[in-house]
Write a protein that holds these residues in place. Structure first.
Motif, mmCIF file in Angstrom:
data_model
loop_
_atom_site.group_PDB
_atom_site.id
_atom_site.type_symbol
_atom_site.label_atom_id
_atom_site.label_comp_id
_atom_site.label_asym_id
_atom_site.label_seq_id
_atom_site.Cartn_x
_atom_site.Cartn_y
_atom_site.Cartn_z
ATOM 1 N N VAL A 17 46.165 41.306 38.775
ATOM 2 C CA VAL A 17 45.295 40.146 38.419
ATOM 3 C C VAL A 17 44.881 39.234 39.642
ATOM 4 C CG1 VAL A 17 44.657 38.217 36.938
ATOM 5 C CG2 VAL A 17 45.856 40.070 35.877
ATOM 6 N N GLU A 18 45.919 39.100 40.221
ATOM 7 C CA GLU A 18 45.867 38.217 41.536
ATOM 8 C C GLU A 18 45.079 38.733 42.500
ATOM 9 O OE1 GLU A 18 48.586 35.945 44.752
ATOM 10 O OE2 GLU A 18 49.741 37.352 43.048
ATOM 11 N N ASN A 19 45.338 39.934 42.791
ATOM 12 C CA ASN A 19 44.510 40.796 43.801
ATOM 13 C C ASN A 19 42.868 40.928 43.454
ATOM 14 O OD1 ASN A 19 45.973 41.582 46.368
ATOM 15 N ND2 ASN A 19 47.433 41.913 44.646
ATOM 16 N N LYS A 20 42.856 41.089 42.215
ATOM 17 C CA LYS A 20 41.262 40.967 41.710
ATOM 18 C C LYS A 20 40.619 39.759 41.939
ATOM 19 C CE LYS A 20 41.354 44.564 38.107
ATOM 20 N NZ LYS A 20 40.815 44.855 36.653
ATOM 21 N N ALA A 21 40.991 38.576 41.644
ATOM 22 C CA ALA A 21 40.922 37.325 41.854
ATOM 23 C C ALA A 21 40.625 37.013 43.438
ATOM 24 C CB ALA A 21 41.640 36.259 41.188
ATOM 25 N N LEU A 22 41.501 37.450 44.030
ATOM 26 C CA LEU A 22 41.572 37.408 45.571
ATOM 27 C C LEU A 22 40.629 38.020 46.197
ATOM 28 C CD1 LEU A 22 42.671 36.351 48.041
ATOM 29 C CD2 LEU A 22 44.442 38.034 48.104
ATOM 30 N N ARG A 23 40.236 39.333 45.838
ATOM 31 C CA ARG A 23 39.327 40.117 46.293
ATOM 32 C C ARG A 23 38.044 39.303 46.146
ATOM 33 N NH1 ARG A 23 37.171 46.462 44.729
ATOM 34 N NH2 ARG A 23 36.067 46.706 46.598
ATOM 35 N N ILE A 24 37.682 38.877 44.869
ATOM 36 C CA ILE A 24 36.386 38.046 44.625
ATOM 37 C C ILE A 24 36.264 36.784 45.631
ATOM 38 C CG2 ILE A 24 35.112 36.593 43.151
ATOM 39 C CD1 ILE A 24 36.013 38.826 40.876
ATOM 40 N N ASN A 25 37.361 36.048 45.742
ATOM 41 C CA ASN A 25 37.476 34.846 46.405
ATOM 42 C C ASN A 25 37.221 35.048 47.942
ATOM 43 O OD1 ASN A 25 38.099 33.241 44.492
ATOM 44 N ND2 ASN A 25 40.289 32.925 44.682
ATOM 45 N N LEU A 26 37.797 36.081 48.460
ATOM 46 C CA LEU A 26 37.515 36.503 50.027
ATOM 47 C C LEU A 26 36.011 36.964 50.100
ATOM 48 C CD1 LEU A 26 40.684 38.442 50.659
ATOM 49 C CD2 LEU A 26 40.155 35.958 51.202
ATOM 50 N N ASN A 27 35.391 37.367 49.342
ATOM 51 C CA ASN A 27 33.839 37.691 49.529
ATOM 52 C C ASN A 27 33.024 36.326 49.552
ATOM 53 O OD1 ASN A 27 31.046 38.601 48.872
ATOM 54 N ND2 ASN A 27 31.780 40.341 48.759
ATOM 55 N N GLU A 28 32.508 36.219 50.785
ATOM 56 C CA GLU A 28 31.954 34.757 51.151
ATOM 57 C C GLU A 28 30.598 34.692 50.198
ATOM 58 O OE1 GLU A 28 29.641 35.265 55.147
ATOM 59 O OE2 GLU A 28 31.715 35.656 55.207
ATOM 60 N N ASN A 46 43.278 31.753 37.463
ATOM 61 C CA ASN A 46 43.575 32.804 38.099
ATOM 62 C C ASN A 46 43.135 32.737 39.756
ATOM 63 O OD1 ASN A 46 45.627 34.693 36.603
ATOM 64 N ND2 ASN A 46 43.784 34.429 34.937
ATOM 65 N N PHE A 47 41.830 32.174 39.331
ATOM 66 C CA PHE A 47 41.138 32.113 40.747
ATOM 67 C C PHE A 47 41.790 31.055 41.680
ATOM 68 C CE2 PHE A 47 38.395 34.842 38.130
ATOM 69 C CZ PHE A 47 38.034 35.744 39.047
ATOM 70 N N PHE A 48 42.036 29.784 40.783
ATOM 71 C CA PHE A 48 42.429 28.790 41.688
ATOM 72 C C PHE A 48 44.117 29.217 42.262
ATOM 73 C CE2 PHE A 48 40.007 25.671 39.102
ATOM 74 C CZ PHE A 48 39.521 25.294 40.351
ATOM 75 N N ARG A 49 44.843 30.015 41.619
ATOM 76 C CA ARG A 49 46.011 30.506 42.038
ATOM 77 C C ARG A 49 45.961 31.411 43.307
ATOM 78 N NH1 ARG A 49 49.124 31.473 36.181
ATOM 79 N NH2 ARG A 49 49.646 29.260 35.961
ATOM 80 N N ALA A 50 44.876 32.365 43.223
ATOM 81 C CA ALA A 50 44.756 33.119 44.313
ATOM 82 C C ALA A 50 44.196 32.249 45.788
ATOM 83 C CB ALA A 50 43.592 34.090 44.173
ATOM 84 N N ARG A 51 44.151 32.936 46.817
ATOM 85 C CA ARG A 51 43.808 32.099 47.925
ATOM 86 C C ARG A 51 42.376 31.956 48.167
ATOM 87 N NH1 ARG A 51 44.055 34.767 52.637
ATOM 88 N NH2 ARG A 51 44.831 36.899 51.689
ATOM 89 N N ASN A 52 41.804 30.934 48.672
ATOM 90 C CA ASN A 52 40.456 30.619 48.938
ATOM 91 C C ASN A 52 39.389 30.595 47.866
ATOM 92 O OD1 ASN A 52 38.414 30.219 50.938
ATOM 93 N ND2 ASN A 52 37.705 32.229 50.672
ATOM 94 N N PRO A 53 39.998 29.682 46.697
ATOM 95 C CA PRO A 53 39.173 29.573 45.481
ATOM 96 C C PRO A 53 37.879 28.952 45.836
ATOM 97 C CG PRO A 53 40.691 28.217 45.505
ATOM 98 C CD PRO A 53 41.090 29.078 46.752
ATOM 99 N N SER A 54 37.720 28.119 46.856
ATOM 100 C CA SER A 54 36.504 27.160 47.185
ATOM 101 C C SER A 54 35.360 28.243 47.685
ATOM 102 C CB SER A 54 36.632 26.300 48.210
ATOM 103 O OG SER A 54 36.991 26.964 49.604
ATOM 104 N N GLY A 55 35.661 29.354 47.922
ATOM 105 C CA GLY A 55 34.777 30.509 48.256
ATOM 106 C C GLY A 55 33.816 30.921 47.182
ATOM 107 N N THR A 56 34.462 31.037 45.958
ATOM 108 C CA THR A 56 33.998 31.564 44.655
ATOM 109 C C THR A 56 33.590 30.410 43.584
ATOM 110 O OG1 THR A 56 35.379 33.347 45.061
ATOM 111 C CG2 THR A 56 34.579 32.900 42.701
#
Length: 479
Positions: A17-28, A46-56
């Protein structure tokens, strides 16, 4: 097969789940809003917990107070909040807002989305386990018209906190699937259960709409839910659209005819119509609240091995053209159908069936898996004064008309059968049409498939026209 979105960064895909959210967060380019009502903000968490939530995350909202919710999304019909209509108004409002507030001139490549859910989790007394609506509106190309996925879920866990966690996982799976599997809606459905199972959360309705799903037949998506055990039954209306069984069945008097309907013949139509006339006369049956259902089981669909999707759609098209509501179920035994309906209504119910089917119902072999055997099954089957409306059969050799009075069940269940018949639970359809008794559905189907004449008189005129115009069932032509 996954879909590559423009501006995708190098990424090793993982199923967590974390990596699914992270993959989306990393797409600008993927950017959107979250609106969650009724079970916490578990998806966006889950998106807040992954890196770079502000990008999503453009915005997140949880309008728990009903007045706030009404002020934002409008007042729902009958002041209900956990509905498909409320979910759609949430999605429409949020996508409109992001289009209004995020400049396309400044962000020409953004793929906007809005995710929303409106949910009621388990109550304090643990009598009502809860349900909810989830959906996403999203783009796969900048400025593209939005596509949409809407699902309905039933919760099965006995703890509100666990239900919230499952909802959050499902939400991430839905968003990830929308962007990375939109070319394969079956893959989306399968991915929804990553880190989940149907014992935790059941998806009992799904609809795909919009430009990326223009080739999708939602009836096939529903069939996939039943076929893969994600839910026990799905329903679609005469217009062919999937509908939520709970909404359709709620407080209804239900009359059901099970069959293969391959194709639906004049026998089927006559059986149902004549039994409906009798059903309307029953005490406590409100004619205004009668729902007629044509049911097809997976057992019937698998009649010749694997399920043929074209064959399924041919049957569905014919039934819908006749204005019928259709249910596809995983229930081989009739008592399971009644149990299922009983979740949504306490009103009177009826089953329409032929002689051969009733004889099968009284075979003990079908109930060996129950501790109470056939007696337990029949206790469930004849729930709330349910009645079986029996259509007669003509013996092809002797010409004798077989009814409840002269049919033969197994020796061991004869007394049981007599008990239910003598107490009015088996009702003969005496006003039957003699002309339809000679129609053999299997022979009709064989004639159509082989391109031979002589089947038209066995079907309704509109059905004949539809089969010929659309080449339904005609898989091969006679040379």
């Amino acid at each position: 097969m996954s879909v590559d979105i423009e501006k995708e960064k190098e990424f090793r895909e993982m199923v967590s789940v974390e990596n699914k959210a992270l993959r989306i967060n990393l797409n600008e380019n993927i950017y959107g809003t979250f609106a969650e009502i009724g079970a916490g903000q578990e998806t966006v968490r889950n998106f807040f917990r992954a890196r770079n939530p502000s990008g999503t995350i453009a915005k997140t909202l949880s309008a728990y107070d009903k007045d706030f919710s009404d002020a934002i999304y409008g007042v729902g019909e009958n002041k209900r909040y956990v509905t498909e209509a409320r979910l759609k108004s949430m999605l429409a409002y949020e996508t409109g807002l992001i289009e209004e507030r995020i400049s396309r001139a400044k962000h020409p490549n953004k793929l906007f989305f809005s995710y929303a859910n409106t949910v009621a989790t388990i109550d304090f007394a643990k009598k009502y386990k809860g349900h909810g609506w989830l959906g996403i509106r999203f783009q796969t190309k900048p400025k593209e018209e939005y596509s949409e996925i809407i699902i309905h879920v039933q919760f099965h866990e006995n703890n509100a906190a666990k239900q919230q966690i499952s909802l959050g996982i499902l939400g991430v799976n839905l968003i990830h699937g929308a962007f990375y599997h939109h070319d394969d809606p079956v893959a989306i459905l399968n991915s929804l259960y990553d880190h989940l199972n149907s014992h935790k959360i059941e998806i009992d309705m799904v609809n795909f709409t919009g430009p990326v799903f223009k080739e999708v037949d939602n009836r096939l998506m529903s069939l996939h839910l039943v076929k893969t055990g994600k839910t026990d039954a799905i329903m679609f209306a005469p217009d062919g659209n999937n509908v939520l069984p709970a909404d359709l069945l709620y407080k209804k008097n239900i009359l059901t005819l099970r069959g293969s309907f391959r194709p639906v013949t004049r026998v089927n139509l006559s059986m149902f119509q004549k039994s409906l006339e009798l059903f309307k006369q029953e005490r406590k049956v409100d004619e205004e609240r009668i729902l007629g259902i044509y049911e097809i089981t997976l057992f019937n669909l698998r009649n010749e091995g694997e399920i043929d999707e074209k064959d399924f759609l041919d049957r569905a098209d014919l039934l819908c053209s006749l204005g019928q509501t259709v249910m596809i179920s995983n229930f081989q035994e009739y008592y399971k159908v009644v149990e299922y309906f009983s979740q949504f209504t306490r009103e009177r119910m009826g089953l329409t069936m032929g002689v051969n089917t009733l004889i099968e119902v009284f075979k003990e072999d079908y109930y060996t898996h129950l501790s109470g055997g056939i007696l337990e099954a029949f206790g469930k089957l004849f729930f709330k004064s349910l009645k079986i409306y029996l259509h007669p059969q003509k013996d092809p050799e002797t010409g004798e008309i077989i009814t409840s009075e002269n049919l033969e069940v197994e020796q061991r269940t004869k007394e049981l059968y007599s008990f239910f018949r003598d107490n009015g639970r088996v009702v003969d359809i005496t006003n039957y049409d003699p002309e339809v008794l000679d129609i053999n559905s299997r022979k009709v189907y064989d004639l159509i498939v082989n391109g031979e004449p002589g089947w038209e008189d066995a079907l309704a005129e509109d059905t004949v026209k539809l089969i010929k115009e659309n080449n339904l069932f005609q898989k091969k032509t006679k040379a």
